[in-house]
Scaffold this motif. Structure first.
Motif, PDB file in Angstrom:
ATOM      1  N   LEU A 166     -55.950 110.461  33.320  1.00  0.00           N
ATOM      2  CA  LEU A 166     -56.012 109.338  32.388  1.00  0.00           C
ATOM      3  C   LEU A 166     -56.110 109.833  30.954  1.00  0.00           C
ATOM      4  CD1 LEU A 166     -56.247 106.269  31.935  1.00  0.00           C
ATOM      5  CD2 LEU A 166     -58.726 106.544  32.163  1.00  0.00           C
ATOM      6  N   LEU A 167     -57.006 110.792  30.713  1.00  0.00           N
ATOM      7  CA  LEU A 167     -57.205 111.276  29.346  1.00  0.00           C
ATOM      8  C   LEU A 167     -55.999 112.060  28.827  1.00  0.00           C
ATOM      9  CD1 LEU A 167     -60.967 112.312  29.514  1.00  0.00           C
ATOM     10  CD2 LEU A 167     -59.964 110.263  28.463  1.00  0.00           C
ATOM     11  N   LEU A 215     -48.815 107.863  26.380  1.00  0.00           N
ATOM     12  CA  LEU A 215     -48.395 106.465  26.474  1.00  0.00           C
ATOM     13  C   LEU A 215     -48.632 105.678  25.180  1.00  0.00           C
ATOM     14  CD1 LEU A 215     -49.712 105.749  30.081  1.00  0.00           C
ATOM     15  CD2 LEU A 215     -47.350 106.161  29.382  1.00  0.00           C
ATOM     16  N   GLY A 216     -49.186 106.374  24.180  1.00  0.00           N
ATOM     17  CA  GLY A 216     -49.388 105.739  22.880  1.00  0.00           C
ATOM     18  C   GLY A 216     -50.712 105.011  22.732  1.00  0.00           C
ATOM     19  N   ASN A 265     -46.253 116.266  24.814  1.00  0.00           N
ATOM     20  CA  ASN A 265     -46.898 115.597  23.677  1.00  0.00           C
ATOM     21  C   ASN A 265     -47.162 116.537  22.502  1.00  0.00           C
ATOM     22  OD1 ASN A 265     -47.309 112.867  23.630  1.00  0.00           O
ATOM     23  ND2 ASN A 265     -49.503 112.991  23.979  1.00  0.00           N
ATOM     24  N   TYR A 266     -47.531 117.768  22.819  1.00  0.00           N
ATOM     25  CA  TYR A 266     -47.966 118.711  21.781  1.00  0.00           C
ATOM     26  C   TYR A 266     -47.160 120.008  21.838  1.00  0.00           C
ATOM     27  CZ  TYR A 266     -51.907 115.488  22.065  1.00  0.00           C
ATOM     28  OH  TYR A 266     -52.689 114.356  22.099  1.00  0.00           O
ATOM     29  N   TYR A 267     -45.857 119.901  22.051  1.00  0.00           N
ATOM     30  CA  TYR A 267     -45.008 121.080  22.206  1.00  0.00           C
ATOM     31  C   TYR A 267     -45.041 122.011  21.002  1.00  0.00           C
ATOM     32  CZ  TYR A 267     -41.814 118.363  19.350  1.00  0.00           C
ATOM     33  OH  TYR A 267     -41.271 117.623  18.334  1.00  0.00           O
ATOM     34  N   ASP A 268     -45.382 121.497  19.824  1.00  0.00           N
ATOM     35  CA  ASP A 268     -45.388 122.315  18.609  1.00  0.00           C
ATOM     36  C   ASP A 268     -46.752 122.972  18.344  1.00  0.00           C
ATOM     37  OD1 ASP A 268     -46.556 119.872  18.131  1.00  0.00           O
ATOM     38  OD2 ASP A 268     -45.689 119.606  16.137  1.00  0.00           O
TER      39      ASP A 268
END
Length: 192
Positions: free
Chosen positions: A19-20, A26-27, A150-153
């Motif tokens: 969930l977290l 999911l925004g 989400n955080y690929y960078d």
């Protein structure tokens, strides 16, 4: 329906992790006012993860080099986990079946049937531990996909790959511990 503390925790812990990790994907942002709703969703996600991990079990066995139970009966182990009386044990199990050429999976099921009929063993704890480790492995894999997407960078997102490797190893280890415990108890019952 009776819930044990294990049933609740084994669903809630991986469910909350999922969930977290999925909320930002999911925004949504975490809101402490929704903790009761989050708990219900986490339980459902954890239950879903249990199902998925069960479905992925054959893939996990493949990645581990085979079923831990079959490997132990074949004399193969991992690191410190070996079944030293595997030959005698396998011959004894073969004598318990009518099948002229039983596979190790069938032989292990004979041992399991005997062991699970006994009371006052640690086998349920080992089984639960293996199932939880397998679920956490599935959770880590699915969470890693989302975290990296989400955080690929951000280089820190790739640290989740290390977590997947550690959970993969732990689930494999727990599979071997469970299988060895079944075979050890069976050996004790049958005086092998």
């Amino acid at each position: 329906m009776n819930f044990k503390s294990y049933d609740i925790l084994s669903s809630l812990v991986p469910g909350f992790i999922m969930l977290l990790s999925y909320l930002p994907f999911l925004g949504f942002e975490y809101n402490k006012d929704y903790v009761i709703g989050y708990t219900a969703i986490a339980f459902g996600l954890g239950y879903l993860l249990n199902i998925l991990s069960s479905l992925l079990e054959e893939f996990y066995f493949f990645s581990w080099g085979g079923r831990p139970s079959c490997n132990l009966l074949a004399g193969k182990g991992m690191w410190k986990i070996k079944q030293y009386n595997h030959s005698k044990l396998k011959n004894h199990l073969i004598s318990k079946t009518n099948n002229p050429s039983p596979c190790n999976k069938e032989l292990f099921s004979i041992a399991m049937r005997t062991v699970f009929s006994m009371k006052d063993t640690r086998i349920e704890d080992f089984s639960n531990s293996y199932a939880f480790s397998r679920t956490m492995l599935t959770c880590s894999i699915l969470s890693t996909f989302v975290i990296i997407a989400n955080y690929y960078d951000d280089w820190r997102a790739y640290l989740s790959l290390i977590v997947v490797i550690l959970f993969w190893y732990r689930a494999k280890q727990r599979g071997y511990y469970f299988s060895k415990e079944v075979l050890q108890i069976y050996s004790k019952i049958e005086n092998i």
